[in-house]
Scaffold this active site. Structure first.
Site, PDB file in Angstrom:
ATOM      1  CB  SER A   1      50.972-170.010   9.787  1.00 34.17           C
ATOM      2  OG  SER A   1      51.925-169.428   8.946  1.00 34.17           O
TER       3      SER A   1
ATOM      4  CG  HIS B   1      47.304-172.562  11.425  1.00 37.13           C
ATOM      5  ND1 HIS B   1      47.906-172.275  12.625  1.00 37.13           N
ATOM      6  CD2 HIS B   1      48.319-172.778  10.553  1.00 37.13           C
ATOM      7  CE1 HIS B   1      49.214-172.309  12.478  1.00 37.13           C
ATOM      8  NE2 HIS B   1      49.482-172.616  11.229  1.00 37.13           N
TER       9      HIS B   1
ATOM     10  CD  GLU C   1      46.048-172.119  16.132  1.00 38.40           C
ATOM     11  OE1 GLU C   1      46.084-171.514  17.208  1.00 38.40           O
ATOM     12  OE2 GLU C   1      46.814-171.863  15.196  1.00 38.40           O
TER      13      GLU C   1
ATOM     14  CG  ASN D   1      52.358-170.478  14.459  1.00 39.07           C
ATOM     15  OD1 ASN D   1      52.868-171.520  14.870  1.00 39.07           O
ATOM     16  ND2 ASN D   1      51.998-170.309  13.208  1.00 39.07           N
TER      17      ASN D   1
END
Ligand SMILES: C[C@H](O)CC(=O)SCCNC(=O)CCNC(=O)[C@H](O)C(C)(C)COP(=O)(O)OP(=O)(O)OC[C@H]1O[C@@H](n2cnc3c(N)ncnc32)[C@H](O)[C@@H]1OP(=O)(O)O
Length: 711
Positions: A430, A451, A463, A501
């Site tokens: 991540s 991800h 992702e 994120n």
């Protein structure tokens, strides 16, 4: 005899059952369009005038779908509420005429039977469905900010009862055939191979007499008495308001329209339904929700890498049997349907991963969603190992081990040694840059980021992160594989925090800043839930892990700048052993300290942070500060090419962090706010709190030129 009128064909069998086959030429799925009115009218007249007929069966000519509802593009093109109301009313009239035929009409359903498609089936006198897992029935209009507009709100409560109809229409849930049978929505479930025969037999048996359903005493009181029904509707309203925070007008109109029908009769109910449908069609909420449908449909066709063709994935592997690894193995086996090999350093890890899938499948089996044989078949796809046995013929390996760069680099080397030339190495990191993970690879073109979000079996986004050397075929194969796992992939550029994120981190940081300035925890969470997020930022931090947040923050700060620095006081939380829910110690109370059914703040957290709670902001101010940071950063990601388009940014935020779907995602929301208004808000916050609120260049340029993200 066959009389073909483009999308519908009517053939009369020797046993005098008329079979109407719907098959829109050139389209992959049947949808209902206003332009069919004349064809349907002619067909209904023919059926009504032929006294030799004994019954009618309505079936689809498409391979694996019945009808996917009204044509959403047609609804999107409506300019006024009256136009949309007229479309709904036309559907109502057609279905009324179908229902009023003297002949028994049976719907033979295989594949998706949704929205207007189910409304048509409800107007038939009986429904026979195929037992195929492809068959799903539902009224998903609420997910488009609408309500069923062609009689669904009136016929479903009559057939299955008010409470069950409310549940189905308010959630938009889709039922498999067996569940639909249990509910009383379909009369018979048969194998697909005999669907037509079974429907013909049903039609020849005449119109079924619907006997009063067996009800519990409580249900009798709730459904069959005036005060009981009032209670049902008031409870539904209360729960809906709590769940939607008043952000989804369709949900409220659904309750109102069903109630109108129940209390004032069918005709009044229909009129209210068409009117509400027209009005809802014009709301910004429905426009935003429809845009999500169009975006995701478009994305299903994209390879993620231009013309590149994906390689077939016949077998997958997962490194690490933790929560993420277990989830990835689960979706690979149960959704993508491929054998998965899990490697962990310990047998316990493998057992945990297997248990993850067992628990999910067992729940589905108990709910009769899948058969025991199906459950066993899926479980058998997952096997474990503590070495690399069974890896030689794996097409893709997804790594889900600790966030440790050298460990991941070692895994790349191991996979290159034990797997085939073409095997893809996908990292579920991540925070670590993918090019660094690929740095020592002999075949860097096979290395990519993939991800997932936790819990993997539920969260719809992934992702896909390509670094400079990732090959187009690797991207296309990974995108296609993720899609088979039931995910919506967005391809993003390799950069700290990727997209999701990155925008989430600033939003969480701002919530932390607000908390440290004295706003109570529950007030911050309530403000963002009211804004439309599924949970508040402080709850989210407890769920994700305060330690996880603390690990990502320095990486983002080093790569992207000071605006990502987490407030220093947060270190005190970790020093106090507060990692969040997993350690039962965080911002809220857990375990024995918690009160059942109540989410209570652990008041001792304020002393640890050195804060005295003193509420000063209203809920709009809190939401505006947290989201302003997120919006600004989303635009910066577009500016830097982290995301390829505003559309990807919207879908990423909605599916990855639950950005309120009724706002259509950050970019659509900025368009609705007005870029210049967002810039003004950011400038004002910048003057009070400093450069973390400085608007990015793209926003400034767009404000100056009066531009929008969507035309
Ligand atoms: C009056 C009424 O009450 C109002 C309504 O009925 S509103 C509509 C309610 N229905 C829905 O919301 C269902 C929408 N559709 C879906 O959820 C999904 O398409 C599905 C589950 C049916 C199938 O999914 P999947 O197999 O992945 O196929 P998917 O790629 O989405 O769709 C295939 C094609 O059908 C089209 N399609 C599916 N449903 C459609 C709809 N309701 N309107 C317009 N097009 C639709 C897609 O745009 C796509 O077209 P394309 O091939 O030309 O791009």
């Amino acid at each position: 005899m066959t009389d073909t009128v483009s999308s519908f064909s009517l053939s009369i069998r020797d046993d005098k059952v008329a079979v109407i086959t719907m098959d829109i030429p050139g389209e992959s799925m049947n949808v209902l369009k206003a332009s069919f009115a004349d064809e349907i009218d002619a067909m209904l007249k023919q059926l009504a005038n032929d006294s030799t007929l004994k019954g009618v069966v309505f079936i689809s000519g498409k391979k694996d779908s019945f009808i996917a509802g009204a044509d959403i593009s047609m609804l999107d093109a409506c300019q006024t509420a009256e136009q949309a109301e007229t479309i709904a009313a036309m559907g109502q009239q057609m279905f009324d005429r179908l229902e009023q035929l003297r002949l028994p009409v049976v719907a033979a359903i295989h594949g998706p039977c949704l929205g207007g498609g189910l409304e048509l089936a409800l107007a038939c006198h009986a429904r026979v469905a195929s037992s195929s897992p492809k068959t799903v029935l539902g009224l998903p209009e609420v997910q488009l900010g609408l309500l069923p507009g062609s009689g669904g709100t009136q016929r479903l409560p009559k057939l299955v009862g008010v409470q069950k109809a409310l549940d189905m229409i308010l959630t938009g849930k889709q039922l498999r055939a067996a569940q639909a049978k249990k509910l009383g929505l379909v009369d018979e479930v048969v194998p697909e191979s005999i669907l037509l025969d079974a429907a013909v037999k049903k039609a020849l048996a005449g119109k079924p007499r619907r006997e009063a359903k067996k009800q519990s005493l409580l249900d009798k009181l709730l459904e069959n008495t005036g005060p009981g029904r009032k209670l049902v509707f008031s409870q539904a309203l209360k729960q809906t308001l709590k769940k939607t925070q008043g952000n989804y007008p369709a949900a409220l109109r659904i309750i109102e329209v069903i109630q109108t029908g129940v209390e004032q009769g069918y005709q009044k109910g229909l009129a209210a339904e068409a009117k509400a449908f027209g009005q809802l069609c014009m709301t910004s909420e429905s426009a935003a929700l429809r845009s999500i449908f169009f975006a995701t449909t478009q994305m299903k066709k994209e390879s993620g890498a231009g013309d590149a063709k994906p390689r077939k994935v016949r077998k997958a592997a997962v490194l690490g049997g933790g929560l993420m690894g277990g989830g990835i193995a689960n979706v690979s086996a149960t959704k993508a349907g491929v054998p998965v090999r899990i490697k962990d350093i310990a047998e316990q890890g493998i057992n945990n991963a297997l248990k993850y899938s067992f628990d999910i499948l067992n729940k589905k089996y108990k709910k009769r969603f899948i058969s025991k044989a199906e459950m066993q078949k899926q479980l058998l796809l997952i096997t474990g190992t503590t070495d690399y046995s069974g890896f030689h013929n794996v097409d893709i390996v997804v790594e889900a081990v600790f966030e440790d760069l050298s460990l991941k680099q070692q895994m790349v080397a191991d996979i290159e040694q034990h797997c085939a030339e073409h095997t893809i190495f996908a990292s579920n990191t991540s925070s670590l840059p993918i090019h660094k993970i690929a740095e020592k690879a002999a075949r860097p073109e096979n290395v990519i980021g993939l991800h997932y979000f936790s819990p993997v079996d539920k969260m719809p986004l992934v992702e896909v992160i390509a670094h400079d050397k990732t090959s187009a075929e690797t991207i296309a194969t990974t995108v296609a594989f993720a899609r088979k796992q039931g995910k919506t992939p967005i391809v993003v550029k390799d950069g700290a925090g990727f997209y999701v994120n990155r925008i989430l981190a600033l939003y969480m940081n701002e919530a932390a800043n607000i908390l440290l300035a004295g706003e109570p925890v529950e007030k911050i969470d309530r403000a963002l839930v009211k804004f439309g997020f599924p949970v508040g930022p402080v709850t989210l931090l407890d769920e994700v892990g305060i330690d996880v947040g603390a690990k990502i923050s320095p990486i983002l700060t080093a790569e992207l700048g000071e605006r990502f620095a987490a407030p220093a006081a947060f270190d005190k939380l970790l020093a106090d052993g507060r990692k969040g829910k997993k350690t039962e110690k965080g911002f809220y109370l857990y375990g024995k300290a918690a009160k059942k059914g109540k989410k209570l703040v652990d008041e001792s957290v304020y002393a640890v942070l050195g804060v005295t709670p003193a509420p000063a902001l209203n809920s709009d101010e809190i939401a505006s500060r947290c989201t302003a940071q997120m919006l600004n950063e989303a635009v910066r990601c577009l500016e830097e090419g982290i995301i390829a388009s505003a559309r990807d940014g919207d879908i990423g935020a909605i599916f990855g962090i639950g950005f309120p779907p009724f706002l259509g995602g950050p970019f659509r929301y900025i368009d609705n706010l007005g870029v210049n208004n967002l810039v003004a808000t950011l400038r004002q916050l910048e003057s009070r709190f400093g450069s973390r609120f400085t608007p990015c260049d793209t926003l400034l340029k767009m404000a100056e030129q009066g531009e929008r993200f969507y035309s």
